[in-house]
Design a protein around this motif. Sequence first.
Motif, PDB file in Angstrom:
ATOM      1  N   LEU A   1       0.806  -1.225   0.000  1.00  0.00           N
ATOM      2  CA  LEU A   1       0.000   0.000   0.000  1.00  0.00           C
ATOM      3  C   LEU A   1       0.837   1.272   0.000  1.00  0.00           C
ATOM      4  O   LEU A   1       0.285   2.377   0.027  1.00  0.00           O
ATOM      5  N   GLY A   2       2.164   1.136  -0.020  1.00  0.00           N
ATOM      6  CA  GLY A   2       3.007   2.322  -0.014  1.00  0.00           C
ATOM      7  C   GLY A   2       2.987   3.075   1.299  1.00  0.00           C
ATOM      8  O   GLY A   2       3.220   4.291   1.335  1.00  0.00           O
ATOM      9  N   MET A   3       2.741   2.341   2.389  1.00  0.00           N
ATOM     10  CA  MET A   3       2.693   2.962   3.722  1.00  0.00           C
ATOM     11  C   MET A   3       4.114   2.974   4.298  1.00  0.00           C
ATOM     12  O   MET A   3       4.460   2.170   5.166  1.00  0.00           O
ATOM     13  N   THR A   4       4.923   3.892   3.821  1.00  0.00           N
ATOM     14  CA  THR A   4       6.337   3.920   4.170  1.00  0.00           C
ATOM     15  C   THR A   4       6.609   4.493   5.550  1.00  0.00           C
ATOM     16  O   THR A   4       7.735   4.416   6.043  1.00  0.00           O
ATOM     17  N   ARG A   5       5.590   5.055   6.181  1.00  0.00           N
ATOM     18  CA  ARG A   5       5.772   5.677   7.498  1.00  0.00           C
ATOM     19  C   ARG A   5       4.931   4.960   8.553  1.00  0.00           C
ATOM     20  O   ARG A   5       4.394   5.574   9.473  1.00  0.00           O
ATOM     21  N   THR A   6       4.834   3.645   8.389  1.00  0.00           N
ATOM     22  CA  THR A   6       4.000   2.825   9.259  1.00  0.00           C
ATOM     23  C   THR A   6       4.749   1.564   9.646  1.00  0.00           C
ATOM     24  O   THR A   6       5.383   0.925   8.798  1.00  0.00           O
TER      25      THR A   6
ATOM     26  N   ALA B   1      -2.762  -5.237  19.297  1.00  0.00           N
ATOM     27  CA  ALA B   1      -3.859  -4.568  19.996  1.00  0.00           C
ATOM     28  C   ALA B   1      -3.693  -3.064  20.028  1.00  0.00           C
ATOM     29  O   ALA B   1      -4.687  -2.325  19.974  1.00  0.00           O
ATOM     30  N   GLY B   2      -2.440  -2.570  20.147  1.00  0.00           N
ATOM     31  CA  GLY B   2      -2.283  -1.131  20.311  1.00  0.00           C
ATOM     32  C   GLY B   2      -0.912  -0.589  19.997  1.00  0.00           C
ATOM     33  O   GLY B   2      -0.593   0.522  20.423  1.00  0.00           O
ATOM     34  N   GLY B   3      -0.085  -1.307  19.236  1.00  0.00           N
ATOM     35  CA  GLY B   3       1.290  -0.894  19.052  1.00  0.00           C
ATOM     36  C   GLY B   3       1.644  -0.283  17.715  1.00  0.00           C
ATOM     37  O   GLY B   3       2.815   0.009  17.471  1.00  0.00           O
ATOM     38  N   LEU B   4       0.670  -0.073  16.841  1.00  0.00           N
ATOM     39  CA  LEU B   4       0.979   0.457  15.521  1.00  0.00           C
ATOM     40  C   LEU B   4       1.419   1.918  15.602  1.00  0.00           C
ATOM     41  O   LEU B   4       0.852   2.721  16.338  1.00  0.00           O
ATOM     42  N   CYS B   5       2.435   2.259  14.819  1.00  0.00           N
ATOM     43  CA  CYS B   5       2.842   3.650  14.613  1.00  0.00           C
ATOM     44  C   CYS B   5       2.622   3.973  13.143  1.00  0.00           C
ATOM     45  O   CYS B   5       3.018   3.203  12.260  1.00  0.00           O
ATOM     46  N   SER B   6       1.978   5.115  12.875  1.00  0.00           N
ATOM     47  CA  SER B   6       1.630   5.456  11.502  1.00  0.00           C
ATOM     48  C   SER B   6       1.426   6.959  11.384  1.00  0.00           C
ATOM     49  O   SER B   6       1.302   7.666  12.391  1.00  0.00           O
ATOM     50  N   SER B   7       1.362   7.432  10.163  1.00  0.00           N
ATOM     51  CA  SER B   7       1.012   8.827   9.910  1.00  0.00           C
ATOM     52  C   SER B   7      -0.446   8.915   9.498  1.00  0.00           C
ATOM     53  O   SER B   7      -1.058   7.919   9.083  1.00  0.00           O
ATOM     54  N   ALA B   8      -1.009  10.101   9.593  1.00  0.00           N
ATOM     55  CA  ALA B   8      -2.406  10.289   9.205  1.00  0.00           C
ATOM     56  C   ALA B   8      -2.605   9.934   7.731  1.00  0.00           C
ATOM     57  O   ALA B   8      -3.590   9.275   7.357  1.00  0.00           O
ATOM     58  N   ARG B   9      -1.677  10.362   6.882  1.00  0.00           N
ATOM     59  CA  ARG B   9      -1.812  10.059   5.445  1.00  0.00           C
ATOM     60  C   ARG B   9      -1.723   8.560   5.191  1.00  0.00           C
ATOM     61  O   ARG B   9      -2.507   8.000   4.407  1.00  0.00           O
ATOM     62  N   ASP B  10      -0.774   7.887   5.841  1.00  0.00           N
ATOM     63  CA  ASP B  10      -0.636   6.444   5.652  1.00  0.00           C
ATOM     64  C   ASP B  10      -1.883   5.705   6.120  1.00  0.00           C
ATOM     65  O   ASP B  10      -2.359   4.777   5.448  1.00  0.00           O
ATOM     66  N   TYR B  11      -2.412   6.091   7.278  1.00  0.00           N
ATOM     67  CA  TYR B  11      -3.583   5.366   7.785  1.00  0.00           C
ATOM     68  C   TYR B  11      -4.787   5.600   6.868  1.00  0.00           C
ATOM     69  O   TYR B  11      -5.617   4.698   6.673  1.00  0.00           O
ATOM     70  N   ALA B  12      -4.876   6.783   6.281  1.00  0.00           N
ATOM     71  CA  ALA B  12      -5.932   7.024   5.301  1.00  0.00           C
ATOM     72  C   ALA B  12      -5.780   6.082   4.107  1.00  0.00           C
ATOM     73  O   ALA B  12      -6.779   5.601   3.549  1.00  0.00           O
ATOM     74  N   ARG B  13      -4.540   5.810   3.705  1.00  0.00           N
ATOM     75  CA  ARG B  13      -4.309   4.843   2.617  1.00  0.00           C
ATOM     76  C   ARG B  13      -4.862   3.471   2.988  1.00  0.00           C
ATOM     77  O   ARG B  13      -5.444   2.766   2.151  1.00  0.00           O
ATOM     78  N   PHE B  14      -4.645   3.067   4.235  1.00  0.00           N
ATOM     79  CA  PHE B  14      -5.179   1.778   4.679  1.00  0.00           C
ATOM     80  C   PHE B  14      -6.704   1.772   4.599  1.00  0.00           C
ATOM     81  O   PHE B  14      -7.311   0.821   4.088  1.00  0.00           O
ATOM     82  N   LEU B  15      -7.353   2.820   5.106  1.00  0.00           N
ATOM     83  CA  LEU B  15      -8.811   2.858   5.081  1.00  0.00           C
ATOM     84  C   LEU B  15      -9.347   2.861   3.652  1.00  0.00           C
ATOM     85  O   LEU B  15     -10.371   2.219   3.363  1.00  0.00           O
ATOM     86  N   LEU B  16      -8.674   3.544   2.760  1.00  0.00           N
ATOM     87  CA  LEU B  16      -9.106   3.536   1.361  1.00  0.00           C
ATOM     88  C   LEU B  16      -8.936   2.150   0.745  1.00  0.00           C
ATOM     89  O   LEU B  16      -9.716   1.746  -0.128  1.00  0.00           O
ATOM     90  N   ALA B  17      -7.928   1.402   1.202  1.00  0.00           N
ATOM     91  CA  ALA B  17      -7.763   0.026   0.719  1.00  0.00           C
ATOM     92  C   ALA B  17      -8.921  -0.846   1.199  1.00  0.00           C
ATOM     93  O   ALA B  17      -9.365  -1.752   0.473  1.00  0.00           O
ATOM     94  N   ILE B  18      -9.412  -0.600   2.417  1.00  0.00           N
ATOM     95  CA  ILE B  18     -10.594  -1.322   2.898  1.00  0.00           C
ATOM     96  C   ILE B  18     -11.811  -0.953   2.046  1.00  0.00           C
ATOM     97  O   ILE B  18     -12.634  -1.820   1.697  1.00  0.00           O
ATOM     98  N   HIS B  19     -11.944   0.320   1.708  1.00  0.00           N
ATOM     99  CA  HIS B  19     -13.027   0.755   0.807  1.00  0.00           C
ATOM    100  C   HIS B  19     -12.967  -0.003  -0.518  1.00  0.00           C
ATOM    101  O   HIS B  19     -13.999  -0.494  -1.009  1.00  0.00           O
ATOM    102  N   GLU B  20     -11.779  -0.109  -1.100  1.00  0.00           N
ATOM    103  CA  GLU B  20     -11.648  -0.797  -2.385  1.00  0.00           C
ATOM    104  C   GLU B  20     -12.020  -2.275  -2.254  1.00  0.00           C
ATOM    105  O   GLU B  20     -12.662  -2.845  -3.148  1.00  0.00           O
ATOM    106  N   ALA B  21     -11.634  -2.890  -1.135  1.00  0.00           N
ATOM    107  CA  ALA B  21     -12.016  -4.287  -0.909  1.00  0.00           C
ATOM    108  C   ALA B  21     -13.524  -4.408  -0.750  1.00  0.00           C
ATOM    109  O   ALA B  21     -14.153  -5.341  -1.278  1.00  0.00           O
ATOM    110  N   HIS B  22     -14.112  -3.475  -0.030  1.00  0.00           N
ATOM    111  CA  HIS B  22     -15.566  -3.486   0.177  1.00  0.00           C
ATOM    112  C   HIS B  22     -16.305  -3.351  -1.155  1.00  0.00           C
ATOM    113  O   HIS B  22     -17.407  -3.896  -1.318  1.00  0.00           O
ATOM    114  N   GLN B  23     -15.699  -2.638  -2.104  1.00  0.00           N
ATOM    115  CA  GLN B  23     -16.312  -2.459  -3.424  1.00  0.00           C
ATOM    116  C   GLN B  23     -15.986  -3.598  -4.382  1.00  0.00           C
ATOM    117  O   GLN B  23     -16.476  -3.621  -5.515  1.00  0.00           O
ATOM    118  N   GLY B  24     -15.129  -4.530  -3.934  1.00  0.00           N
ATOM    119  CA  GLY B  24     -14.782  -5.663  -4.779  1.00  0.00           C
ATOM    120  C   GLY B  24     -13.870  -5.312  -5.934  1.00  0.00           C
ATOM    121  O   GLY B  24     -13.890  -5.971  -6.984  1.00  0.00           O
TER     122      GLY B  24
END
Length: 403
Positions: free
Chosen positions: A216-221, A262-285
């Motif tokens: 996903l190109g999450m280089t800061r996560t 459970a609670g140890g992830l470190c990420s940036s706001a932009r990177d985490y948005a990339r993750f959520l958008l990937a969930i959106h794409e999966a939800h859309q098939g």
Amino acid sequence: MRHDEPSSARHHAVSRGLMPIVRIADNPTRWTMAERMERYGCPAVAVATFRDGAIDWAEGFGTRTAGTDQPVNGDTVFMVASCSKPVTATLVLQQVAAGMLDLDTDVNRYLKRWQIPANEFTTGDPVTLRRMLSHTAGLTVNGWGVYLRDGRAIPNEIDLLEGRPPSHMPPVRVDKAYDGTSRYSGGGFLLSQMLLEDVLGIPFAELAQRKLFGPLGMTRTTFANPLSDSFVNSVGGDIASGHGDDGSPFPGGWAHAPEMGAGGLCSSARDYARFLLAIHEAHQGKPGAILPRELATAMATPTANGAFGLGFRVVHDGDRLRLNHGGSNDGYQTETNLFPELGEGAVVFTNAASGIFLFREVFNAIAEVYEWPDFGPAPKRVVTLSEADLQRYVGSYRIVAGI
């Protein structure tokens, strides 16, 4: 705001339009981000918004550490606390899709280093991944908090599960019969982390890098705890310090969270948005998505008596489906929302305990600017009571439920 307005206009409107947590009808109260950060003593806020399946803007406000001039931006790394859980759930579901795991099998059949102790609640009704990821397994321990970089010992996974020093929490156990209701448990996500490692023979942080962050190109996560020198160097030291209840920064800046899943992830706001958008794409098939559509749909489907799907809290704002998760670690408060059918949502990260109030005000501003109908409780109306009416409520009260 008109759909054709530039993203800079939405950015400006959010940063100057923070609204009270409890909104009052016909009350035009608005604050700037700077005003509310000062009010709450919160050094840093990072925000990323997205719509139509793409990031709209990502920006930071304030400084990484109180009393310094180190600016925060949309790529600054924060500890995201329990916003780790949807990411962990995604890693599990990828292995379900690959045929390596089954959501309804007794997890003790997968675990090698530790077993959930059998008792009257597990006999004939074992703990499964589906129940762990939906917080319905009856497992204990809400969470463990963080460990400061002050030279003291850090617990490992077994220490945390057994409740032995240097862990400061009780052991993870099943202490209620399964009834389909949700009871939040970090214990289930720590076990999910361990289970993935036991089955695949790959360290959890490495698995996440291979299967999610790299693609996903999450280089800061990263899930790596403690943060590696190579990661710190790769982000140029752009990491937000945690701050205690007294407003002072943590020793060494950031903290450790050995319960990674459970609670140890470190990420940036932009990177985490990339993750959520990937969930959106999966939800859309969409082809090439990180999960098959049926498993993304399962993430967004709450249990019959519970509030969670698999990894996410499931909310309906009127007829709009919203996937939500927040995070609360010592020194960090975070909140995320995704409308999976629309590819719309936002991420708000803060680096102080008081951020739990601030991020709610930020989200109220975002909801207004992006026209999210039915987001949160409806505005209240102020009713003026007479002195006689007020006197009717004078008396002694006893709490019979709750805290």
